[in-house]
Structures are given as structure tokens and as C-alpha cells.
Design a protein around this motif. Structure first.
Motif, PDB file in Angstrom:
ATOM      1  N   TYR A 160       8.612  -0.352  21.094  1.00 17.95           N
ATOM      2  CA  TYR A 160       8.299   0.276  22.380  1.00 17.95           C
ATOM      3  C   TYR A 160       9.040  -0.475  23.478  1.00 17.95           C
ATOM      4  O   TYR A 160       8.840  -1.670  23.650  1.00 17.95           O
ATOM      5  N   LYS A 161       9.853   0.265  24.207  1.00 19.53           N
ATOM      6  CA  LYS A 161      10.556  -0.335  25.348  1.00 19.53           C
ATOM      7  C   LYS A 161       9.726  -0.149  26.612  1.00 19.53           C
ATOM      8  O   LYS A 161       8.942   0.803  26.711  1.00 19.53           O
ATOM      9  N   ALA A 162       9.929  -1.022  27.594  1.00 22.72           N
ATOM     10  CA  ALA A 162       9.325  -0.833  28.917  1.00 22.72           C
ATOM     11  C   ALA A 162      10.091  -1.699  29.897  1.00 22.72           C
ATOM     12  O   ALA A 162      10.949  -2.496  29.498  1.00 22.72           O
ATOM     13  N   LYS A 163       9.760  -1.527  31.185  1.00 20.21           N
ATOM     14  CA  LYS A 163      10.448  -2.335  32.204  1.00 20.21           C
ATOM     15  C   LYS A 163       9.709  -3.654  32.424  1.00 20.21           C
ATOM     16  O   LYS A 163      10.312  -4.699  32.607  1.00 20.21           O
ATOM     17  N   VAL A 164       8.369  -3.577  32.443  1.00 21.62           N
ATOM     18  CA  VAL A 164       7.558  -4.785  32.608  1.00 21.62           C
ATOM     19  C   VAL A 164       6.462  -4.772  31.542  1.00 21.62           C
ATOM     20  O   VAL A 164       5.920  -3.711  31.219  1.00 21.62           O
ATOM     21  N   PHE A 165       6.152  -5.961  31.006  1.00 21.53           N
ATOM     22  CA  PHE A 165       5.105  -6.108  29.988  1.00 21.53           C
ATOM     23  C   PHE A 165       4.019  -7.048  30.520  1.00 21.53           C
ATOM     24  O   PHE A 165       4.327  -7.980  31.273  1.00 21.53           O
ATOM     25  N   ILE A 166       2.782  -6.791  30.105  1.00 17.54           N
ATOM     26  CA  ILE A 166       1.696  -7.702  30.503  1.00 17.54           C
ATOM     27  C   ILE A 166       0.994  -8.179  29.234  1.00 17.54           C
ATOM     28  O   ILE A 166       0.529  -7.369  28.427  1.00 17.54           O
ATOM     29  N   ASP A 167       0.926  -9.495  29.070  1.00 18.83           N
ATOM     30  CA  ASP A 167       0.251 -10.080  27.907  1.00 18.83           C
ATOM     31  C   ASP A 167      -1.223 -10.300  28.241  1.00 18.83           C
ATOM     32  O   ASP A 167      -1.571 -11.160  29.042  1.00 18.83           O
ATOM     33  N   CYS A 168      -2.083  -9.491  27.638  1.00 15.71           N
ATOM     34  CA  CYS A 168      -3.537  -9.645  27.807  1.00 15.71           C
ATOM     35  C   CYS A 168      -4.170  -9.816  26.430  1.00 15.71           C
ATOM     36  O   CYS A 168      -5.277  -9.341  26.180  1.00 15.71           O
ATOM     37  N   THR A 169      -3.474 -10.473  25.524  1.00 12.09           N
ATOM     38  CA  THR A 169      -3.978 -10.613  24.150  1.00 12.09           C
ATOM     39  C   THR A 169      -5.067 -11.675  24.034  1.00 12.09           C
ATOM     40  O   THR A 169      -5.655 -11.825  22.963  1.00 12.09           O
ATOM     41  N   GLY A 170      -5.321 -12.421  25.092  1.00 11.74           N
ATOM     42  CA  GLY A 170      -6.301 -13.503  24.996  1.00 11.74           C
ATOM     43  C   GLY A 170      -5.755 -14.703  24.238  1.00 11.74           C
ATOM     44  O   GLY A 170      -6.363 -15.769  24.244  1.00 11.74           O
ATOM     45  N   GLU A 171      -4.638 -14.520  23.580  1.00 11.45           N
ATOM     46  CA  GLU A 171      -4.052 -15.597  22.778  1.00 11.45           C
ATOM     47  C   GLU A 171      -2.586 -15.839  23.127  1.00 11.45           C
ATOM     48  O   GLU A 171      -1.929 -16.671  22.507  1.00 11.45           O
ATOM     49  N   GLY A 172      -2.040 -15.079  24.048  1.00 13.78           N
ATOM     50  CA  GLY A 172      -0.638 -15.285  24.455  1.00 13.78           C
ATOM     51  C   GLY A 172       0.365 -14.942  23.372  1.00 13.78           C
ATOM     52  O   GLY A 172       1.462 -15.512  23.335  1.00 13.78           O
ATOM     53  N   ASP A 173       0.053 -13.963  22.529  1.00 13.36           N
ATOM     54  CA  ASP A 173       0.975 -13.602  21.437  1.00 13.36           C
ATOM     55  C   ASP A 173       2.355 -13.191  21.969  1.00 13.36           C
ATOM     56  O   ASP A 173       3.391 -13.625  21.461  1.00 13.36           O
ATOM     57  N   LEU A 174       2.325 -12.334  22.993  1.00 15.84           N
ATOM     58  CA  LEU A 174       3.595 -11.799  23.509  1.00 15.84           C
ATOM     59  C   LEU A 174       4.442 -12.932  24.108  1.00 15.84           C
ATOM     60  O   LEU A 174       5.645 -13.032  23.864  1.00 15.84           O
ATOM     61  N   ILE A 175       3.775 -13.775  24.887  1.00 16.16           N
ATOM     62  CA  ILE A 175       4.490 -14.895  25.529  1.00 16.16           C
ATOM     63  C   ILE A 175       5.106 -15.800  24.457  1.00 16.16           C
ATOM     64  O   ILE A 175       6.279 -16.171  24.529  1.00 16.16           O
ATOM     65  N   ALA A 176       4.300 -16.148  23.459  1.00 15.85           N
ATOM     66  CA  ALA A 176       4.785 -17.078  22.434  1.00 15.85           C
ATOM     67  C   ALA A 176       5.976 -16.485  21.694  1.00 15.85           C
ATOM     68  O   ALA A 176       6.981 -17.166  21.478  1.00 15.85           O
ATOM     69  N   TRP A 177       5.886 -15.210  21.346  1.00 14.50           N
ATOM     70  CA  TRP A 177       6.943 -14.597  20.538  1.00 14.50           C
ATOM     71  C   TRP A 177       8.172 -14.228  21.372  1.00 14.50           C
ATOM     72  O   TRP A 177       9.236 -13.956  20.825  1.00 14.50           O
ATOM     73  N   ALA A 178       7.982 -14.220  22.719  1.00 18.22           N
ATOM     74  CA  ALA A 178       9.134 -13.978  23.596  1.00 18.22           C
ATOM     75  C   ALA A 178       9.833 -15.297  23.939  1.00 18.22           C
ATOM     76  O   ALA A 178      10.808 -15.304  24.690  1.00 18.22           O
ATOM     77  N   GLY A 179       9.318 -16.398  23.427  1.00 18.50           N
ATOM     78  CA  GLY A 179       9.918 -17.704  23.736  1.00 18.50           C
ATOM     79  C   GLY A 179       9.397 -18.306  25.020  1.00 18.50           C
ATOM     80  O   GLY A 179      10.000 -19.225  25.584  1.00 18.50           O
ATOM     81  N   GLY A 180       8.267 -17.804  25.504  1.00 22.14           N
ATOM     82  CA  GLY A 180       7.671 -18.366  26.726  1.00 22.14           C
ATOM     83  C   GLY A 180       7.038 -19.719  26.451  1.00 22.14           C
ATOM     84  O   GLY A 180       6.764 -20.073  25.301  1.00 22.14           O
ATOM     85  N   LYS A 181       6.797 -20.461  27.544  1.00 26.09           N
ATOM     86  CA  LYS A 181       6.202 -21.804  27.380  1.00 26.09           C
ATOM     87  C   LYS A 181       4.685 -21.693  27.413  1.00 26.09           C
ATOM     88  O   LYS A 181       4.122 -20.949  28.221  1.00 26.09           O
ATOM     89  N   TYR A 182       4.037 -22.472  26.554  1.00 30.59           N
ATOM     90  CA  TYR A 182       2.572 -22.473  26.556  1.00 30.59           C
ATOM     91  C   TYR A 182       2.042 -23.805  26.047  1.00 30.59           C
ATOM     92  O   TYR A 182       2.779 -24.600  25.448  1.00 30.59           O
ATOM     93  N   LEU A 183       0.743 -24.023  26.297  1.00 40.13           N
ATOM     94  CA  LEU A 183       0.055 -25.217  25.796  1.00 40.13           C
ATOM     95  C   LEU A 183      -1.104 -24.747  24.927  1.00 40.13           C
ATOM     96  O   LEU A 183      -1.565 -23.605  25.059  1.00 40.13           O
ATOM     97  N   LEU A 184      -1.592 -25.652  24.089  1.00 39.88           N
ATOM     98  CA  LEU A 184      -2.638 -25.272  23.131  1.00 39.88           C
ATOM     99  C   LEU A 184      -3.656 -26.406  23.035  1.00 39.88           C
ATOM    100  O   LEU A 184      -3.306 -27.516  22.626  1.00 39.88           O
TER     101      LEU A 184
END
Ligand SMILES: Cc1cc2nc3c(=O)[nH]c(=O)nc-3n(C[C@H](O)[C@H](O)[C@H](O)COP(=O)(O)OP(=O)(O)OC[C@H]3O[C@@H](n4cnc5c(N)ncnc54)[C@H](O)[C@@H]3O)c2cc1C
Length: 439
Positions: A160-184
């Protein structure tokens, strides 16, 4: 690369929200309300996240004895649920928004009714919903843009393509898999204890109201109750003989390890059985005839990935009751840690806020540092651990979700999909026009 294959591509959405918990529902509603063609992707078959599939029994923190802090779409959700549950409850939460002495001190959640409230909210503003669909991979380009999300469902794999995405997974799945920075978790990666919430039916409510606090731990027979770790138990009345429980701690759950989550879900159901047995033993007048109504479909994990954003909300911001020039929400709930390894420290001396006090949450805490067209909301915003233990409550998630949804539509309209370039004054003005409580 192990294998390559062609998969269908859907390219008809401007904004895609992944995760249909409280944050995802208001994000999708707010984005669609602002005119963006919006899709909400949810891995279960119900909206509401921990408030429905997780059986969290009551709303924390809409108010702390002062006026309602989470307004806008959050207030609509609160009032629409109350209306479905009981006329008196509706009156109390409605009038209590501005007259705090009327606001009930604990507002219970009927999970079935809440599912319907979210269905109506999200589709009512025109967002599409895709259930039983799980985010499985993310495509990015060199500019730090997510170009597509790849999902799994009964149709197999689809991009699924889009212009903007919002990660509301509660676990940051999208951010992590997009190479975003996170802490745990903490410095060693330890996370707060989990809980499998549940409901009991057939309780004697007259007797229930006579007992203020439960004392089920320590037990006289530790072998029989080997999973009861401590005395943690909060409850809410859900119906004429039904009680919701957020009770029992499961130490050592790793929320992003499927094996740990699976094992602890099984352990959680065993723990619920032990808790119910213990309640019957200790409080027979209330629970003699009670039985388990339901255990939650989703194990409650209080901590997972938290993103690194343009601003990291500080524990000191809670203590200082901070306000921000780019503030998009406020939170009035207390520092609430379920860190079972926690050493006593300075933060333990900070009590809950006095009535009417709250702290702000800046827009920058929803903006991942190294991604151009992705926002986050809910439990994964950029924050230090303790303050996230306050601001992760569902009322505040509803507010950050609304802000992220509105901002995503603005980014599509005016900022070439760059969420970091959104006109924050305009965002705040619009949020206020929709009823938000921000400074
Ligand atoms: C045990 C426990 C008790 C709590 N008690 C309270 C309380 O009493 N009151 C209160 O207000 N708050 C309470 N909270 C806090 C609150 O419930 C959560 O912090 C809040 O629900 C987080 O909202 P969210 O929208 O960020 O995420 P969630 O509610 O976790 O929702 C995330 C959604 O995303 C979906 N999802 C996840 N991954 C994917 C994927 N890869 N693809 C598609 N969909 C996906 C999930 O199915 C879920 O529907 C409690 C939390 C826990 C764990």
C-alpha cells in the motif's frame, strides 16, 4: 535476498494509519475529517486496541479533579461510550467536563460498546478500515521517505502506497522497519511487567462495594498460587454483576518478541485462574458464584519501543508541568511505573498532580528524527520512560492521535508530505477549533 516475487500494489490513499488502538482511531478520524483519503490498517478484527481487545477496565486521566484535559475527539469517544453504557454515566461525564465535582472518579469501559464507538467514529469521518491485516514490511527511499507498507492478510501480501504514514501500532513496528530510531525499556532493555486483563461475571455487587482494597497477596499457600507475584489489582464495575480486572503482574515480558508474548499469554490465563480462585477464597461473599466472563484477546504489555523524535519529552517536563510553544496535547495522569526492578529514587517522591494540573506534549515528540513522511501517536511517542508511564494512558493517546492525524493531512496538503515542515501554529489553531485543551 532469499527470494523475490511480484505483489499487488494499491495506490489510492494519501494517509495510511497502522494500528487501530485509541491513537490510531483518532488519527484516522482526524486525517479523514481534514479531507485526506485515509486508510486504517488493524491486525485484529476490532478497533480500540488495549481498550477493547486488551480489556483495560477503565479510562484513566481524562480529568484529575480539574476540568477535562483530553477534549476534541477524545471527549467525543468518552461521551459516546458513556451514552451507550448508561444515561447517568453520560450525564456525569458530560457535565463533569466543566464541573469537575460531577465527573465520576473512575469511568468503566464496556469493551463491546467501545468497539462500536470506534467503528462509527472512524468510518463516520470517511476513513476506510482494513481488519485482519498486519503490517509486515516497509519500503523506504534514500530521502528517508516511506514509499509503501507491505501487509499480510487473507489476500496474501499487498503493498500500500501513501504520501504520509502514521505509526500507531503501540510497538513502533513501522518506525523500526523503516529504519527509524527508537529505544526499548531501561538501559538493559528490561521492560515493565505485563498484565492479562479479564472480566468476572456473577459477582455480588452489594458486597463488592463494601471492600475498598483487595489483599490477595501474600498467600498462605505459595505453591498453589505460584504465579501471583504481588498484590496489584485495580477493578471497575462494568455492569449489574460484572467487574473488569487489571490485576496480576507478569514479569519479564518482551513485547516485541513473539515467543515471549505467546508464552506469557498462556501464563497470563493460568494466572487469571489463580487470581479468581484466590478471590473466591478471600472474599467468598463477593465471588462465590462468580466466573470468568472473558480474558483479554491481547496480552497487555506496558512498554515497548519508544521513538526518538525531534523532542524527547523529559521526566522533568512532568515535574515542571511544562508547556510548549508547539504543544498539541496535555496529560494530567500520574507517573505510573510497573517496573518491578525499580530502585527507589527521587521520582518516587513526586505524587500525582493536584486537581487542574497537567503537562504539555509538543508536536516534535510525534516526529521521528530521521524519517520525512512518518508520524507517530499513542504509547510510542518520543519520551523518557517515566513520563511515558504517565502519558501512555488512553485519554492522552486519543489526543496525540488526533494531532497526528490532522498534521498528516496538513503535510499532504501544504508541505510536500514533510511532517517536520508542518505549520504548527495552524495545526494548533485547528486543534483548538476542534475543541482541544492546549495552552
Ligand atoms: C495491562 C495494561 C493496563 C492498562 N490500564 C490502563 C487503564 O486502566 N486506563 C488507561 O487509560 N490506560 C491503561 N493502559 C494504557 C493504555 O491502554 C495503552 O497505553 C494505550 O492503549 C496505547 O494506545 P495505542 O493506540 O498507542 O496502542 P494500543 O492500544 O496498543 O493499540 C495498538 C493497535 O495496533 C494494532 N497493531 C499492532 N501492531 C500491528 C501491525 N504490525 N499491523 C497492524 N496492526 C497492528 C494492535 O492490534 C492494536 O489494535 C494500560 C495498558 C496496559 C498494557
Amino acid at each position: 535476498m532469499i527470494f523475490q516475487r511480484d505483489i499487488p500494489v494499491v495506490d489510492e490513499y494519501e494517509v495510511i494509519v497502522v494500528g487501530g488502538g485509541p491513537a490510531g482511531c483518532t488519527a484516522a478520524a482526524a486525517s479523514a475529517r481534514e479531507g485526506a483519503k485515509t486508510l486504517l490498517i488493524e491486525s485484529t478484527a476490532s478497533l480500540g486496541g488495549m481498550g477493547t481487545n486488551g480489556l483495560v477496565p477503565f479510562w484513566c486521566g481524562f480529568s484529575n479533579g480539574g476540568k477535562l484535559v483530553n477534549r476534541g475527539l477524545a471527549q467525543i469517544v468518552l461521551e459516546n461510550l458513556a451514552k451507550r453504557m448508561d444515561d447517568d454515566l453520560y450525564k456525569a461525564v458530560h457535565e463533569g467536563a466543566d464541573e469537575p465535582e460531577k465527573y465520576p472518579w473512575r469511568v468503566g469501559i464496556d469493551a463491546e460498546q467501545l468497539k462500536r464507538v470506534y467503528d462509527d467514529l472512524v468510518t463516520g469521518y470517511g476513513a476506510d478500515v482494513l481488519f485482519k491485516t498486519t503490517l509486515s514490511a516497509v519500503e523506504t527511499n534514500e530521502e528517508g521517505e516511506v514509499t509503501a507498507v507491505i501487509v499480510t492478510n487473507k489476500a496474501g501480501l499487498t503493498a500500500y502506497k501513501a504520501k504520509v504514514f502514521i505509526d500507531c501500532t503501540g510497538e513502533g513496528d513501522l518506525i523500526a522497519w523503516a529504519g527509524g530510531k527508537y529505544l526499548l525499556g531501561d538501559e538493559e532493555g528490561n521492560m515493565q511487567a505485563g498484565t492479562l486483563c479479564f472480566t468476572l461475571v456473577n459477582a455480588d455487587m452489594e458486597e463488592y462495594h463494601k471492600v475498598n482494597m483487595y489483599h490477595i497477596y501474600p498467600t498462605e499457600n505459595p505453591e498453589e498460587y505460584d504465579l501471583i507475584y504481588d498484590n496489584f489489582s485495580t477493578t471497575a464495575v462494568l455492569g449489574s454483576s460484572s467487574i473488569g480486572f487489571n490485576a496480576g503482574h507478569l514479569p519479564g515480558v518482551n513485547s516485541i518478541d513473539p515467543v515471549s508474548v505467546s508464552q506469557n499469554t498462556i501464563k497470563g490465563r493460568r494466572l487469571v485462574e489463580q487470581l479468581v480462585k484466590r478471590l473466591k477464597e478471600k472474599y467468598p461473599k463477593i465471588y462465590e458464584n462468580a466466573r470468568i466472563g472473558s480474558t483479554a484477546v491481547t496480552l497487555g504489555t506496558r512498554e515497548g519501543r519508544r521513538i526518538v523524535g525531534d523532542y524527547v519529552l523529559k521526566d522533568m517536563d512532568y515535574i515542571n508541568r511544562a508547556s510548549f510553544s508547539d504543544e498539541i496535547a496535555r496529560n494530567c495522569y500520574e507517573l505510573d511505573s510497573h517496573d518491578l526492578n525499580k530502585k527507589q529514587d527521587d521520582y518516587d517522591k513526586y505524587p500525582p498532580y493536584a486537581p487542574g494540573e497537567s503537562h504539555g506534549i509538543p508536536y516534535r515528540s510525534l516526529c521521528p528524527v530521521n524519517l520525512k513522511n512518518v508520524l507517530v501517536a499513542g504509547r510510542i511517542i518520543s519520551a523518557e520512560r517515566r513520563v511515558l508511564g504517565a502519558s501512555r494512558i488512553m485519554a492522552t493517546c486519543l489526543s496525540t492521535g488526533e494531532a497526528a492525524g490532522l498534521a498528516s493531512a496538513l503535510a499532504v496538503k501544504s508541505n510536500n508530505n514533510d511532517i517536520h515542515a508542518v505549520d504548527v501554529d495552524l495545526l494548533r489553531k485547528k486543534l483548538k477549533d476542534y475543541g482541544a485543551y492546549i495552552r
